[in-house]
Design an enzyme around this catalytic site. Structure first.
Site, PDB file in Angstrom:
ATOM      1  N   LYS A   1      -9.505  34.000  93.150  1.00 34.52           N
ATOM      2  CA  LYS A   1      -8.946  35.231  93.463  1.00 34.52           C
ATOM      3  C   LYS A   1      -8.566  35.160  95.032  1.00 34.52           C
ATOM      4  CE  LYS A   1      -7.892  36.626  89.381  1.00 34.52           C
ATOM      5  NZ  LYS A   1      -6.630  36.496  88.818  1.00 34.52           N
TER       6      LYS A   1
ATOM      7  N   TYR B   1     -14.757  33.327  89.925  1.00 32.41           N
ATOM      8  CA  TYR B   1     -13.512  34.066  89.890  1.00 32.41           C
ATOM      9  C   TYR B   1     -12.993  34.714  91.313  1.00 32.41           C
ATOM     10  CZ  TYR B   1     -10.768  37.999  87.813  1.00 32.41           C
ATOM     11  OH  TYR B   1      -9.683  38.811  87.642  1.00 32.41           O
TER      12      TYR B   1
HETATM   13  P1  NAP Z   1      -6.310  39.240  79.380  1.00 30.11           P
HETATM   14  O1  NAP Z   1      -5.823  40.433  78.525  1.00 30.11           O
HETATM   15  O2  NAP Z   1      -7.582  38.475  79.037  1.00 30.11           O
HETATM   16  O3  NAP Z   1      -5.011  37.982  78.903  1.00 30.11           O
HETATM   17  C1  NAP Z   1      -4.885  36.775  79.739  1.00 30.11           C
HETATM   18  C2  NAP Z   1      -3.767  36.138  79.642  1.00 30.11           C
HETATM   19  O4  NAP Z   1      -3.819  34.865  80.287  1.00 30.11           O
HETATM   20  C3  NAP Z   1      -3.644  35.873  77.986  1.00 30.11           C
HETATM   21  O5  NAP Z   1      -2.154  35.901  77.704  1.00 30.11           O
HETATM   22  C4  NAP Z   1      -3.809  34.163  78.055  1.00 30.11           C
HETATM   23  O6  NAP Z   1      -3.120  33.561  76.937  1.00 30.11           O
HETATM   24  C5  NAP Z   1      -3.553  33.751  79.277  1.00 30.11           C
HETATM   25  N1  NAP Z   1      -4.188  32.491  79.718  1.00 30.11           N
HETATM   26  C6  NAP Z   1      -5.439  32.348  80.057  1.00 30.11           C
HETATM   27  N2  NAP Z   1      -5.793  31.297  80.161  1.00 30.11           N
HETATM   28  C7  NAP Z   1      -4.783  30.418  80.061  1.00 30.11           C
HETATM   29  C8  NAP Z   1      -4.289  29.016  80.266  1.00 30.11           C
HETATM   30  N3  NAP Z   1      -5.149  27.939  80.434  1.00 30.11           N
HETATM   31  N4  NAP Z   1      -3.064  28.911  80.200  1.00 30.11           N
HETATM   32  C9  NAP Z   1      -2.074  29.679  79.817  1.00 30.11           C
HETATM   33  N5  NAP Z   1      -2.400  30.965  79.624  1.00 30.11           N
HETATM   34  C10 NAP Z   1      -3.513  31.314  79.653  1.00 30.11           C
HETATM   35  O7  NAP Z   1      -6.292  39.537  80.924  1.00 30.11           O
HETATM   36  P2  NAP Z   1      -5.620  40.715  81.791  1.00 30.11           P
HETATM   37  O8  NAP Z   1      -6.937  41.406  81.905  1.00 30.11           O
HETATM   38  O9  NAP Z   1      -4.245  41.277  81.272  1.00 30.11           O
HETATM   39  O10 NAP Z   1      -5.434  39.931  83.362  1.00 30.11           O
HETATM   40  C11 NAP Z   1      -4.456  39.240  83.694  1.00 30.11           C
HETATM   41  C12 NAP Z   1      -4.520  38.881  85.226  1.00 30.11           C
HETATM   42  O11 NAP Z   1      -5.076  39.842  85.867  1.00 30.11           O
HETATM   43  C13 NAP Z   1      -5.517  37.903  85.408  1.00 30.11           C
HETATM   44  O12 NAP Z   1      -5.445  36.943  86.256  1.00 30.11           O
HETATM   45  C14 NAP Z   1      -6.977  38.642  85.706  1.00 30.11           C
HETATM   46  O13 NAP Z   1      -7.840  38.082  86.372  1.00 30.11           O
HETATM   47  C15 NAP Z   1      -6.246  39.800  86.532  1.00 30.11           C
HETATM   48  N6  NAP Z   1      -7.073  40.940  86.633  1.00 30.11           N
HETATM   49  C16 NAP Z   1      -7.399  41.588  85.710  1.00 30.11           C
HETATM   50  C17 NAP Z   1      -8.260  42.685  85.813  1.00 30.11           C
HETATM   51  C18 NAP Z   1      -8.679  43.872  84.795  1.00 30.11           C
HETATM   52  O14 NAP Z   1      -9.176  44.481  84.847  1.00 30.11           O
HETATM   53  N7  NAP Z   1      -7.980  43.547  83.521  1.00 30.11           N
HETATM   54  C19 NAP Z   1      -8.627  43.206  87.042  1.00 30.11           C
HETATM   55  C20 NAP Z   1      -8.152  42.204  88.170  1.00 30.11           C
HETATM   56  C21 NAP Z   1      -7.304  41.182  88.129  1.00 30.11           C
HETATM   57  P3  NAP Z   1      -3.389  33.719  75.457  1.00 30.11           P
HETATM   58  O15 NAP Z   1      -2.755  35.098  75.133  1.00 30.11           O
HETATM   59  O16 NAP Z   1      -2.600  32.624  74.828  1.00 30.11           O
HETATM   60  O17 NAP Z   1      -4.816  33.683  74.912  1.00 30.11           O
END
Ligand code: NAP
Length: 248
Positions: A160, A156
């Protein structure tokens, strides 16, 4: 500050849940037509429906963003359907956490493909059309983990960190065509991705955050909306950390 969006179309990946859904909703509230992309039909379909129910303009498209051919085909069809896509938010992401010694090839490749290759596929597919219109915004959702590393997240962190170099290069290559590219690095945000952490782990994390709380999806979507607007036109190639002060 009132933001300006003149007849804009945005594509947000990972818009079915969490941060991506909040970004799609906020852009829609600003009058932007939003294409919600996620892996499952029900997830992006539900997000687009919720936006329409509250008066916004949104459509859904299920695409596996780790599949280059699927992205190329979807991008071509969506450009035909909507005439243009001005704003691209590469937000879809997954984790497959484990210590490096135990990390399987597939844990590595799945994360690199979904989190990093996807940015390359969508950006390559959409920037030509943006360039023709001499206007575009590319916003890549990276992570503080790409800046500082994290035990158990070598895959990851690599993906990133890769997004940050990619963003700067896109900024340099496309500046003359009116396209800006920026990265946002969230800290720990309350979503499905972090809901797997137990309370004790969350408490330890909060102790490392000067503002003493986990982030909310709106903390990220507000910045992404600004970076998508007309008003951010002199900002490109930058990395914005939104983490309550964890990384300084
Ligand atoms: P999340 O709630 O797990 O949602 C992930 C989303 O990505 C979902 O809509 C999922 O689709 C989609 N996805 C995953 N694999 C995919 C694929 N192969 N093709 C198309 N769509 C795909 O994640 P989040 O926490 O909102 O995170 C969003 C972004 O922010 C990510 O890149 C994550 O790394 C980054 N981020 C998050 C955090 C945190 O603390 N949450 C911190 C730093 C960075 P489905 O809904 O259809 O499953």
């Amino acid at each position: 500050m009132n933001l300006t969006f003149t007849d804009r179309v945005a594509l947000v990946t990972g818009a079915g849940r969490g941060i991506g859904k909040a970004i799609a909703e906020e852009l829609a509230r600003e009058g932007v037509k939003v294409i919600c992309v996620s892996k499952s039909e029900s997830s992006c379909g539900g997000a687009a429906e919720a936006i329409r129910a509250s008066g916004g303009n949104a459509v859904a498209r299920a695409v596996d963003v780790s599949d280059g051919a699927a992205v190329a085909q979807a991008a071509e069809e969506l450009l035909k359907e909507h005439g243009k896509i001005d704003i691209l938010v590469n937000n879809a992401g997954i984790t497959r956490d484990t210590l490096l010694m135990r990390m399987k090839d597939e844990d590595w490749h799945d994360v690199i493909r979904t989190n990093l290759d996807s940015c390359f596929y969508w950006t390559r597919a959409l920037t030509t059309a943006m360039g023709r219109n001499r206007w575009g915004r590319v916003i890549n959702i990276s992570s503080v983990v790409g800046q500082m590393g994290n035990a158990g997240q070598a895959n990851y962190a690599a993906a990133k960190a890769g997004m940050l170099g990619f963003t700067k290069t896109v900024a340099r290559e496309f500046a003359k065509r009116g396209i800006t590219a920026n990265a946002v690095c969230p800290g720990f945000i309350e979503t499905d991705m972090t809901s797997v952490l137990d309370e004790k782990t969350k408490e330890v994390i909060v102790q490392q955050v000067p503002l003493r709380r986990l982030g909310k999806v709106e903390d990220i979507s507000r910045l992404v909306t600004y970076l998508s607007s007309e008003e951010s036109g002199y900002i490109t190639g930058q990395t914005f950390t939104v983490d309550g002060g964890m990384v300084m």
